[in-house]
Write a protein that holds these residues in place. Structure first.
Motif: not given
Length: 621
Positions: A89, A252, A254, A284, A286
């Motif tokens: 994370s 996440a 990045r 984004n 996840t």
């Protein structure tokens, strides 16, 4: 003779993998600050980062006894065993950033934790500690990098000019600011702010990075499926650019360079984009632990997905759904008046309301004027009484066999289907009043406080294109048998991809035979009186080998051929049609899921509001 390398050389080689240029240093240090719990990050650079990089944050800081360990290779607080890699994370995790930066620079770390009475100042040269002492400082960490690559002159020689390296840093800083929009971020270049965000959310970060005008032309994307979540914004087609510089994809938080994501987002836009234009987006993703591997690139700029096709389909579907729920009619362009011209000339220029790419328009006119050279030609009846119909042409030899003739082009104003609900985004093409036609091409309709100019050719072209797509999805595409199979020279992965997707390709109208690693095309789609070339299947085969590819996406690579066929079959510009026929055309347009763009991405309609008109006539300022 085989010998062990000394630690200094090992560190320099390792640094070469992580620290490519000053922008790499900025990226690593900002990510460390983010992982350190910072809510405010300030970056200062000089000479493109080669002489000075200073990154200051208000995070947790580093305890005094751990500061020397922080610059050692593979020293990290992010992971303890291999299983932690599946549940990351944090932005960093390898423990290489500070060690790599220290190995090729003069590094200073000034840090303090909230419970410490004093801070720590640690200085290194080429990775070796030369000084450590207690100092007074604010909570958080400041990392100062001077004389980057001073001990690796070859690397320093290959740096670009300071202005170019500054550009790389600004680009990276903007992307990191978009990836962590809850963090207030500043980039200062030679004393002046280059990037500044407030930390108040993604829309505000986009406004700070790309301008306030862009933030008002965003579509929110939010989707969840199979443990994956996609959030962020996609720009309306009108702010698309001729390069991919505005594409921002994060996992996440990045920033990741992903051809899969770029292709999937483009598929979600479909025909809403003009050819050669790329959308603005900040998305984004996840995913569930283990579904994505980010440990595949030294700079953590790439990722590998367990189910690439599933991820691509999820992204494309989310973007398509988001765009399908908003009005995407471009506003009329009211150009500002030039100061040097007379009032009469100024008023004339203010009335310019359509901004269309001249090159595309000229190519379209060329297409419209060329006669069709096919066995069956789609004709336009000038009286419009019979709409569109097929006419048999006499040619010098027998045409190839045409089988499964199921698809028939619909007339411009067919009989209304019972109980058909007319829906379009925000009801733009419902309850309208036709004002008239101008230039034999554009219909003016009035609805509420807006006027819309409808391009009759683009509108009919869009209708025909969507009908063909629907026919293909339902397996009702016309297919033409070739006189003799046409062999294609394909790579083994492309042959495998075609074989794997044989069924949906056959529904689209393609037929082929496989012998070992060779493919021969036997059938091609027959679109509005034109047979697609056998070589078009080779283009689809190449597209199917891309990461996360699907038949739908691959066919989109080839959609320009289909769009051209629809263009040839559609009613032309400069053609006079009746008011009733225009109304029927607009009504059919309203039934489409995306009625606002033709297959080439050109708008079918342009909006001119009452307020725009009043501003032109100086009723309001």
């Amino acid at each position: 003779m085989i010998r062990l390398l000394n630690n200094s050389l090992i560190n320099k080689i390792a640094a070469g993998e992580v620290v490519e240029r000053p922008a790499s240093v900025v990226k690593e240090l900002i990510e460390n600050a983010m992982d350190g719990g910072a809510s405010v990050v300030t970056v200062e650079i000089e000479d493109g980062g080669s002489s000075l990089i200073r990154v200051t944050d208000n995070g947790r800081g580093i305890p005094a006894d751990e500061a020397p360990t922080a610059i050692l290779r593979h020293a990290t607080s992010k992971i303890t065993d291999i299983s932690d890699l599946e549940n990351l994370s944090t932005m960093g995790f390898r423990g290489e950033a500070l060690a790599s930066v220290a190995a090729v620079s003069r590094l200073t770390i000034i840090t303090k934790t909230a419970d410490a009475s004093a801070g720590t100042r640690l200085e290194t040269v080429a990775g070796e500690i030369v000084s450590k002492k207690a100092v007074g400082c604010a909570d958080g960490t400041t990392v100062i990098v001077r004389d980057l690559f001073h001990n690796t002159p070859v690397r320093r020689k290959f740096l670009k000019k300071p202005s170019v390296e500054t550009g790389y840093i600004e680009d990276m800083a903007r992307r990191l600011a978009l990836g962590m929009p809850h963090i207030a971020f500043r980039l200062i270049v030679s004393g002046s702010h280059a990037v500044r965000t407030s930390g108040s959310g993604l829309r505000a970060a986009i406004a700070a990075v790309y301008g306030a005008s862009v933030s008002g032309k965003l579509v929110e994307v939010a989707a969840e499926k199979n443990g994956m979540t996609l959030t962020g914004f996609a720009g309306k087609p009108e702010i698309a650019k001729p390069s991919r510089q505005q594409e921002n994809f994060f996992i996440a938080g990045r920033y990741i360079k992903s051809r899969l994501a770029s292709a999937a987002v483009a598929e979600g836009y479909g025909t809403r984009l003009m050819v050669g234009r790329f959308p603005m987006f900040a998305l984004n993703l996840t995913a569930a632990p283990g579904a994505v591997d980010i440990n595949v690139h030294p700079g953590k700029l790439e990722a590998r997905f367990e189910d690439e096709a599933g991820v691509a389909a999820f992204i494309a579907g989310a973007v398509e759904k988001a765009l399908g729920g908003v009005k995407i009619v471009p506003a009329a362009v009211v150009k500002p008046k030039p100061k040097s011209e007379s009032p009469a000339a100024e008023l004339t220029k203010e009335l310019t309301i359509i901004d269309i790419n001249k090159k595309i328009l000229s190519e379209r006119r060329e297409i419209e004027t060329k006669p069709l050279q096919t066995a069956r030609t789609l004709l336009y009846n000038e009286t419009m009484a019979g709409g569109l119909r097929f006419r048999e042409e006499v040619i010098s030899r027998e045409p190839s066999e045409i089988h499964e003739v199921i698809y028939k082009p619909a007339p411009i104003y067919p009989e209304p289907e019972p109980d058909m609900e007319l829906e379009d985004a925000e009801g733009v093409f419902r309850d309208f009043t036709i004002v008239g036609q101008v230039f034999g091409t554009y219909w003016i309709i009035e609805r509420g406080d807006s006027l819309y100019l409808i391009d009759q050719h683009a509108a009919h072209e869009k209708i025909l294109y969507d009908e063909l797509t629907a026919s293909a999805n339902a397996g009702k595409t016309v297919s033409q048998r070739l006189l003799a199979p046409v062999p294609l020279e394909l790579a083994p992965p492309e042959v495998s991809a075609l074989t794997q997707h044989r069924e949906p390709l056959e529904r689209f109208g393609y037929g082929f035979e496989r012998a070992a690693w060779r493919v021969s095309v036997t059938d091609v789609p027959f679109v509005f009186g034109n047979a697609l070339s056998p070589e078009s299947l080779a283009e689809i085969a190449a597209a199917l080998t891309e990461p996360g590819a699907s038949v739908r996406g691959a066919v989109d690579y080839n959609h320009a051929l289909i769009a051209m066929a629809a263009c040839k079959a559609a009613i032309k510009g400069d053609s006079r049609i009746s008011r009733e026929e225009a109304e029927a055309l607009i009504t059919r347009l309203s039934r489409l899921s995306n009625p606002f763009n033709c297959p080439h991405g050109r708008p079918t309609a342009i909006e001119l509001t009452k307020r725009d008109v009043e501003k032109m006539f100086k009723r309001i300022v």
